[in-house]
Motif scaffolding. Structure first.
Motif, PDB file in Angstrom:
ATOM      1  N   ASN A  86       0.755  -1.073   0.062  1.00  0.00           N
ATOM      2  CA  ASN A  86      -0.164   0.040   0.021  1.00  0.00           C
ATOM      3  C   ASN A  86       0.630   1.458  -0.071  1.00  0.00           C
ATOM      4  OD1 ASN A  86      -1.122   2.302   2.005  1.00  0.00           O
ATOM      5  ND2 ASN A  86      -3.055   1.146   0.742  1.00  0.00           N
ATOM      6  N   GLU A  87       0.468   2.441  -0.687  1.00  0.00           N
ATOM      7  CA  GLU A  87       1.049   3.591  -0.771  1.00  0.00           C
ATOM      8  C   GLU A  87      -0.074   4.552  -0.183  1.00  0.00           C
ATOM      9  OE1 GLU A  87       4.769   3.664  -3.487  1.00  0.00           O
ATOM     10  OE2 GLU A  87       2.902   4.229  -4.346  1.00  0.00           O
ATOM     11  N   THR A  88       0.131   5.490   0.638  1.00  0.00           N
ATOM     12  CA  THR A  88      -0.759   6.607   1.143  1.00  0.00           C
ATOM     13  C   THR A  88       0.195   7.900   1.440  1.00  0.00           C
ATOM     14  OG1 THR A  88      -1.957   4.819   2.681  1.00  0.00           O
ATOM     15  CG2 THR A  88      -2.225   7.451   3.159  1.00  0.00           C
ATOM     16  N   THR A  89      -0.355   8.920   0.723  1.00  0.00           N
ATOM     17  CA  THR A  89       0.244  10.041   0.675  1.00  0.00           C
ATOM     18  C   THR A  89      -0.503  11.299   1.564  1.00  0.00           C
ATOM     19  OG1 THR A  89       1.358   9.736  -1.297  1.00  0.00           O
ATOM     20  CG2 THR A  89       1.207  12.039  -0.539  1.00  0.00           C
ATOM     21  N   TYR A  90       0.233  11.852   2.354  1.00  0.00           N
ATOM     22  CA  TYR A  90      -0.590  13.025   3.160  1.00  0.00           C
ATOM     23  C   TYR A  90       0.220  14.414   2.617  1.00  0.00           C
ATOM     24  CZ  TYR A  90      -1.169  16.740   6.706  1.00  0.00           C
ATOM     25  OH  TYR A  90      -1.659  17.712   7.615  1.00  0.00           O
ATOM     26  N   THR A  91      -0.776  15.173   2.065  1.00  0.00           N
ATOM     27  CA  THR A  91      -0.229  16.712   1.763  1.00  0.00           C
ATOM     28  C   THR A  91      -0.666  17.840   2.675  1.00  0.00           C
ATOM     29  OG1 THR A  91      -0.840  15.969  -0.448  1.00  0.00           O
ATOM     30  CG2 THR A  91      -0.771  18.168  -0.124  1.00  0.00           C
ATOM     31  N   ALA A  92       0.393  18.405   3.259  1.00  0.00           N
ATOM     32  CA  ALA A  92       0.189  19.370   4.320  1.00  0.00           C
ATOM     33  C   ALA A  92      -0.582  20.483   3.720  1.00  0.00           C
ATOM     34  CB  ALA A  92       1.604  20.216   4.645  1.00  0.00           C
ATOM     35  N   GLU A  93      -1.802  20.980   4.485  1.00  0.00           N
ATOM     36  CA  GLU A  93      -2.784  22.002   4.334  1.00  0.00           C
ATOM     37  C   GLU A  93      -2.179  23.272   4.677  1.00  0.00           C
ATOM     38  OE1 GLU A  93      -6.304  20.731   5.988  1.00  0.00           O
ATOM     39  OE2 GLU A  93      -6.743  19.051   4.521  1.00  0.00           O
ATOM     40  N   LYS A  94      -1.264  23.193   5.604  1.00  0.00           N
ATOM     41  CA  LYS A  94      -0.508  24.658   6.041  1.00  0.00           C
ATOM     42  C   LYS A  94       0.803  24.179   6.558  1.00  0.00           C
ATOM     43  CE  LYS A  94      -2.548  23.809  10.771  1.00  0.00           C
ATOM     44  NZ  LYS A  94      -3.304  24.412  11.753  1.00  0.00           N
ATOM     45  N   SER A  95       1.726  25.353   6.801  1.00  0.00           N
ATOM     46  CA  SER A  95       2.957  25.321   7.294  1.00  0.00           C
ATOM     47  C   SER A  95       3.188  24.782   8.806  1.00  0.00           C
ATOM     48  CB  SER A  95       3.879  26.468   6.924  1.00  0.00           C
ATOM     49  OG  SER A  95       3.795  26.568   5.509  1.00  0.00           O
ATOM     50  N   GLY A  96       4.168  24.414   9.116  1.00  0.00           N
ATOM     51  CA  GLY A  96       4.409  24.108  10.441  1.00  0.00           C
ATOM     52  C   GLY A  96       5.121  22.765  10.664  1.00  0.00           C
ATOM     53  N   SER A  97       5.149  22.464  12.211  1.00  0.00           N
ATOM     54  CA  SER A  97       5.803  21.132  12.640  1.00  0.00           C
ATOM     55  C   SER A  97       5.103  20.207  13.471  1.00  0.00           C
ATOM     56  CB  SER A  97       7.241  21.486  13.588  1.00  0.00           C
ATOM     57  OG  SER A  97       7.985  22.448  12.482  1.00  0.00           O
ATOM     58  N   GLY A  98       5.218  19.206  13.401  1.00  0.00           N
ATOM     59  CA  GLY A  98       4.291  18.294  14.196  1.00  0.00           C
ATOM     60  C   GLY A  98       4.466  16.831  13.802  1.00  0.00           C
ATOM     61  N   TYR A  99       3.322  15.964  14.045  1.00  0.00           N
ATOM     62  CA  TYR A  99       3.362  14.388  13.718  1.00  0.00           C
ATOM     63  C   TYR A  99       2.193  14.296  12.625  1.00  0.00           C
ATOM     64  CZ  TYR A  99       6.226  14.024  17.725  1.00  0.00           C
ATOM     65  OH  TYR A  99       7.197  13.778  19.020  1.00  0.00           O
ATOM     66  N   ILE A 100       2.683  13.176  11.838  1.00  0.00           N
ATOM     67  CA  ILE A 100       1.767  12.760  10.700  1.00  0.00           C
ATOM     68  C   ILE A 100       1.452  11.279  11.075  1.00  0.00           C
ATOM     69  CG2 ILE A 100       1.106  12.439   8.284  1.00  0.00           C
ATOM     70  CD1 ILE A 100       3.080  14.737   7.548  1.00  0.00           C
ATOM     71  N   GLY A 101       0.366  11.006  10.876  1.00  0.00           N
ATOM     72  CA  GLY A 101       0.102   9.452  11.361  1.00  0.00           C
ATOM     73  C   GLY A 101      -0.248   8.896   9.906  1.00  0.00           C
ATOM     74  N   PHE A 102      -0.135   7.341  10.089  1.00  0.00           N
ATOM     75  CA  PHE A 102      -0.579   6.342   8.912  1.00  0.00           C
ATOM     76  C   PHE A 102      -0.995   5.246   9.502  1.00  0.00           C
ATOM     77  CE2 PHE A 102       2.786   9.133   6.824  1.00  0.00           C
ATOM     78  CZ  PHE A 102       2.040   9.585   5.733  1.00  0.00           C
ATOM     79  N   LYS A 103      -1.932   4.426   9.102  1.00  0.00           N
ATOM     80  CA  LYS A 103      -2.438   3.609   9.512  1.00  0.00           C
ATOM     81  C   LYS A 103      -2.922   2.488   8.232  1.00  0.00           C
ATOM     82  CE  LYS A 103      -6.651   1.757  12.001  1.00  0.00           C
ATOM     83  NZ  LYS A 103      -7.822   1.846  12.772  1.00  0.00           N
ATOM     84  N   LEU A 104      -2.492   1.243   8.454  1.00  0.00           N
ATOM     85  CA  LEU A 104      -2.838   0.232   7.727  1.00  0.00           C
ATOM     86  C   LEU A 104      -3.355  -1.073   8.170  1.00  0.00           C
ATOM     87  CD1 LEU A 104      -2.356  -0.443   4.631  1.00  0.00           C
ATOM     88  CD2 LEU A 104      -0.335  -1.590   4.940  1.00  0.00           C
ATOM     89  N   GLU A 105      -4.374  -1.462   7.715  1.00  0.00           N
ATOM     90  CA  GLU A 105      -5.335  -2.621   8.379  1.00  0.00           C
ATOM     91  C   GLU A 105      -5.439  -3.670   7.484  1.00  0.00           C
ATOM     92  OE1 GLU A 105      -9.349  -0.088   9.222  1.00  0.00           O
ATOM     93  OE2 GLU A 105      -8.877  -0.994  11.293  1.00  0.00           O
ATOM     94  N   PRO A 106      -5.317  -5.095   7.931  1.00  0.00           N
ATOM     95  CA  PRO A 106      -5.534  -5.973   7.176  1.00  0.00           C
ATOM     96  C   PRO A 106      -6.791  -6.341   6.722  1.00  0.00           C
ATOM     97  CG  PRO A 106      -5.518  -6.752   9.562  1.00  0.00           C
ATOM     98  CD  PRO A 106      -5.294  -5.198   9.533  1.00  0.00           C
TER      99      PRO A 106
END
Length: 395
Positions: A86-106
């Motif tokens: 699987n491939e999942t992409t998150y595109t930032a909606e605003k500038s900044g720093s922090g955490y991005i979460g990804f989840k993959l379920e069977p």
């Protein structure tokens, strides 16, 4: 005068500061950390970091980013071995720093084995994490014990007629004997002259604990198979477990075989015409080389079943060969004869050898067939041994 002097100095200092700010480039976006976890917080920080998951658990990945700008893309690519899941992409909606979460379920459950997640930032590799899916606590240990090719299998998927050479229109069966824990996965990959036959790759997943089970993989052509050399690879939970070579030919495998018949010992067998034959009163050896041979022995008035005879022989051999290891034991059928089979390895003079012992009882005689070959040459001699065993007849 003081004020007049101070004002230009203050203005000059301010100008220098402003120029310095203008000349400093904005900090570049970066991935500062990657963590796998059992859960994520509401702001996507990892909870219960881990490198192991059970087959029914989702994968969570927390990516710590800094200085991302609106439109920056962070992508997670999940792999099982080299297979992209699987491939999942998150595109930032605003500038900044922090955490991005990804989840993959069977979809149902994950295959046991090795995995990894690769993280990229704006299509540039930014790091990866490896992890594994492990058997649940109730799973028995998984192990491939024996793999053979045959022309048929019975209702329990056990091989009936072993073969190494097949006609172009014959179905090739690959029978795998294994202990399979729940969720373990077997994969068969077929090759012709080294080229993967992608349409014939097949998978079996154990949905319950299955000790001493048989799984049949088969190569059934819609049109005659091309002649040549073939290989089938068997993978257990992503790791190569066994490899078996065979060939497809219009010529029969017994074309260069010669009939040996012994009325005193009560058997006949086909053997390669260029092999050496050594006879004694109780046995016959067929030697393809000084280190590779098939022997047939006869025991008069045996005591016990074929299995009991085999166990006695193995116990005796262990006294002479302390490195002897049994890899398989069980029933085997060839040419309408039921055998008790034992596969083993042993070391002699620093070299590892592979051997197969077959035992059967008929009337007042027990028959034993023993093959021996250097382990590194086993694949070469196996085709001869198989054809000889298939031709064996008791008079």
């Amino acid at each position: 005068m003081i004020k007049k002097i101070a004002l230009p100095i203050a203005i000059a200092a301010l100008a220098i500061t402003l120029m310095a700010c203008i000349s400093v480039k904005p900090a570049a976006p970066e991935v500062k950390g990657i963590a796998l976890a059992k859960e994520l917080t509401t702001d996507y920080k990892p909870v219960k970091e881990t490198a192991e998951f059970y087959p029914n658990e989702p994968f969570y990945c927390s990516v710590n980013v800094a200085n991302v700008r609106k439109g920056d893309a962070v992508k997670a690519s999940w792999f099982y071995g080299e297979e992209l899941l699987n491939e999942t992409t998150y595109t930032a909606e605003k500038s900044g720093s922090g955490y991005i979460g990804f989840k993959l379920e069977p979809e149902k459950y994950w295959p046991i084995g090795q995995y990894r997640v690769e993280i990229s930032l704006n299509d540039q590799a930014a790091g990866e994490k490896t992890f594994s899916v492990v058997p649940p606590k109730e799973a028995i240990p998984s192990k491939v014990k024996k793999v053979v090719t045959s022309k048929e299998v019975d209702e329990n998927q056990k091989p009936v007629e072993l073969a190494i050479v097949f006609a172009p229109d014959e179905t090739v069966h690959c029978s795998v004997n294994a202990d399979l824990g729940i969720y373990s996965r077997l994969v068969a990959k077929w090759y012709h002259e080294g080229k993967l036959l992608e349409d014939f790759t097949t998978t079996f997943i154990a949905e319950k604990n299955a000790p001493d089970t048989y799984v049949d993989f088969y190569l059934e052509p819609s049109r005659p198979l091309p002649e040549g050399n073939y290989t089938v690879e068997i993978y257990l939970d992503g790791n190569l477990a066994r490899t078996v070579d065979f060939s497809v030919s219009k010529e029969t495998a017994t074309a260069n075989m010669k009939l040996y018949s012994n009325d005193a010992l009560g058997f006949s067998i086909l053997y390669p015409s260029d092999w050496e034959v050594l006879e004694t009163e109780e046995s016959v050896q067929f030697r393809g080389s000084p280190a590779a041979m098939l022997a047939v022995g006869v025991i008069e008035n045996p005591e016990g079943t074929p299995q009991e005879i085999a166990e006695g022989v193995i116990n005796s051999l262990k006294e002479d060969y302390p490195t002897l290891e049994v890899s398989y034991s069980g029933t085997f059928s060839a040419n309408e004869i039921e055998w008790w089979e034992v596969d083993l390895t042993f070391e002699e003079e620093g070299k590892k050898n592979s051997s197969v012992l077959l035992f059967t009882v008929k009337g007042d005689k027990a028959y034993a067939i023993i093959t021996v070959a250097p382990t590194e040459e086993e694949d070469h001699w196996l085709s001869y041994f198989v054809e000889m065993v298939n031709s064996f007849k008791i008079k």
